[in-house]
Write an enzyme that holds these catalytic residues in place. Structure first.
Site, mmCIF file in Angstrom:
data_model
loop_
_atom_site.group_PDB
_atom_site.id
_atom_site.type_symbol
_atom_site.label_atom_id
_atom_site.label_comp_id
_atom_site.label_asym_id
_atom_site.label_seq_id
_atom_site.Cartn_x
_atom_site.Cartn_y
_atom_site.Cartn_z
ATOM 1 N N GLU A 81 0.832 -1.220 0.000
ATOM 2 C CA GLU A 81 0.000 0.000 0.000
ATOM 3 C C GLU A 81 0.859 1.259 0.000
ATOM 4 O O GLU A 81 0.822 2.060 0.931
ATOM 5 C CB GLU A 81 -0.955 -0.008 1.186
ATOM 6 C CG GLU A 81 -1.968 -1.139 1.097
ATOM 7 C CD GLU A 81 -3.074 -1.063 2.141
ATOM 8 O OE1 GLU A 81 -2.860 -0.456 3.200
ATOM 9 O OE2 GLU A 81 -4.164 -1.603 1.883
ATOM 10 N N GLU A 86 -5.481 -8.312 -1.298
ATOM 11 C CA GLU A 86 -6.220 -8.172 -0.040
ATOM 12 C C GLU A 86 -7.665 -7.864 -0.348
ATOM 13 O O GLU A 86 -7.947 -6.992 -1.184
ATOM 14 C CB GLU A 86 -5.683 -7.002 0.809
ATOM 15 C CG GLU A 86 -4.355 -7.248 1.451
ATOM 16 C CD GLU A 86 -3.918 -6.097 2.353
ATOM 17 O OE1 GLU A 86 -4.792 -5.397 2.924
ATOM 18 O OE2 GLU A 86 -2.702 -5.892 2.485
#
Ligand code: P53
Length: 478
Positions: A183, A376
């Site tokens: 991220e 995810e």
């Protein structure tokens, strides 16, 4: 039961974890202290991960859940056996940097740390599970933060390069899929967690964040280059916290706002996938007086070493408005978003939007035409075991089913290229956002609570058998 079209042959089904959220054993076998260790549960967590409150070591009266976490470090064999029982084709996990280089700036790695991951990868391969490895999932050795200021310092590129070279060399033939920074856009929202940044009073925080981002982007390109040199079979991906912005109304100001907020995130992927800074970013820096120190050789490195694939996390879509009066934020989310009245939400206020996943997949595909990997996705929820210890988590099954259907549509109806899907927290682990244990995502229940009590015993939830069937039928029986 509906039979859905199958996923592509060799589609990589699996689950995902991160070192600091599952390993524990924070001071075992020479591991050094990291930023992710010193973020406690409780009301100070957010200011700490945002770099606004200083926490460089453990302090009395706080509880630090990552110290022990779910003790994957000592239980990995049992956990991987359970993943294998579900039929995982891949397991996404991360390396704790400070196990390999305890302080971060050493010249020689810590053999015990290298040995641990070698054992984990070999255990995966015993079951035909392909590891997918995040090189850094929010972690940075504390020494690099105290002595160098974290990623604001250009020297971090050298230390990261050393880490990568060590990993690619040692795990050649054991690991093929790599992600450089988890991220990467999180640096803007949780800069201490994302990049070891702590801000001094009066600092231009945006300037520091984008300078650190530049260092990470260069480091990511360098990692891609080295990975390919050491093993041409290596596939290197970037990783984005994704989720499309919708305009709150058709008012052009709202549409413009949502475009700008999407760009704030895609900025990173524009560089990693296209190899250059987008004009909109250069213009914005100019207007805001942000002056990024870029060395001439950096731009060529970025240009020549774009990623092989684009991975992302997806939990929710987001809503943007230009009208300050409607900026009521969704609860508990690091990303600012307005509530979407057409969606339901999780117990933590994360709004549930499976079609948003199809939209996000299509948007990323349209923008880059590179293969994608959803690394995810999942539902954080309170699970209540019955008297036998069993969790009937139909709510989690429902969430995943709808998202897998959306993925199926994106592949089979829209034609996007998707390599795989790893659900977040396939075994219950510590929440990154809140530090809670009770925000669970797993197919496997772990007996541990927010205060650290519990036997750490593992047990299968209802979703365990459900996901096993999804994988066995290659996504056609949901
Ligand atoms: P938790 C916020 C928004 C989107 C993704 O999050 C996020 C976060 C951080 O809270 O992070 C990713 O545990 C991250 C994982 C994290 C997962 O989402 O707060 O890569 O480490 O655990 C879920 O529920």
């Amino acid at each position: 039961m509906t039979i859905y079209p199958e996923f592509p042959k060799n589609f990589l089904w699996g689950g995902a974890t991160a070192a600091n959220q599952c390993e524990g054993a924070y001071d075992v076998d020479g591991r050094g202290l990291a930023n992710v260790d010193v973020v406690p549960i409780g009301k100070d967590r957010f200011p700490i991960i945002a770099g606004q409150k200083k926490m460089f070591d453990f302090e009395d009266s706080y509880f630090y859940p990552a110290k022990e976490s779910i003790d994957f470090y000592h239980r990995y064999k049992e956990d991987i056996a359970l993943f294998a029982e579900m039929g995982f084709k891949t397991y996404r996990m991360s390396i704790a940097w400070s196990r390999i280089f305890p302080k971060g700036d050493e010249l020689e790695p810590n053999e015990a740390g290298l040995d641990f991951y070698e054992k984990v990868f070999k255990e995966c391969h015993r079951y035909g599970i392909e590891p997918l490895v995040t090189i850094t999932h929010f972690d940075c050795p504390m020494h690099l933060i105290k002595e160098y200021g974290g990623w604001r310092n250009r020297q971090l590129i050298t230390f990261y390069e050393r880490l990568c070279r060590t990993l690619f060399t040692r795990y050649k033939g054991l690991v093929k899929y790599w992600l450089t920074f988890n991220e990467i856009n999180m640096i803007l929202h949780a800069p201490f967690m994302g990049a070891g940044l702590y801000f001094e009073d009066g600092e231009n925080q945006e300037q520091v964040k984008y300078q650190a981002a530049h260092h990470e982007l260069v480091a990511s390109a360098l990692a891609t280059k080295i990975a390919h040199e050491i093993e041409p079979e290596n596939k290197v991906g970037c990783m984005l916290a994704a989720g499309q912005y919708y305009p709150n109304t058709p008012h052009p100001d709202d549409v413009w706002e949502s475009l700008k907020l999407d760009r704030e995130n895609y900025f990173f992927i524009d560089v990693q996938a296209r190899g250059e800074y987008p004009n909109y970013a250069k213009k914005e820096w100019e207007q805001k007086g942000i002056d990024i120190n870029i060395e001439p050789k950096d731009l060529l490195l970025l240009k020549e070493n774009t990623v092989d694939f684009i991975s992302f996390s997806y939990y929710s879509s987001r809503v943007a408005s230009a009208d300050p009066a409607v900026k009521e934020k969704t609860a508990g989310n690091i990303f600012a978003s307005i509530k979407n009245p057409y969606l339901t939400e999780s117990e933590w206020g994360w709004q549930i939007d499976p079609l948003g996943l199809r939209i996000t997949l299509n948007t990323i595909w349209d923008r880059y035409q590179k293969p994608m990997f959803i690394v995810e996705n999942g539902l954080g929820a309170v699970d209540t075991p019955d008297e036998t210890g069993y969790v009937a988590d139909d709510y989690r099954i429902d969430y995943l089913r709808e998202h897998i259907k959306a993925m199926n549509d994106a592949i089979n109806q829209d034609g996007v290229e998707l390599w795989g899907y790893t659900t977040w927290g396939c075994i219950d682990l510590v929440s990154a956002g809140t530090g809670e244990m009770k925000k669970r995502y797993g197919f496997i229940y772990v007996d541990r609570d927010n205060e650290g009590n519990g036997s750490l015993k593992r047990s299968k939830k209802k979703s365990f058998d459900w996901y096993k069937q999804v994988i066995a039928t290659n996504g056609s029986m949901l």
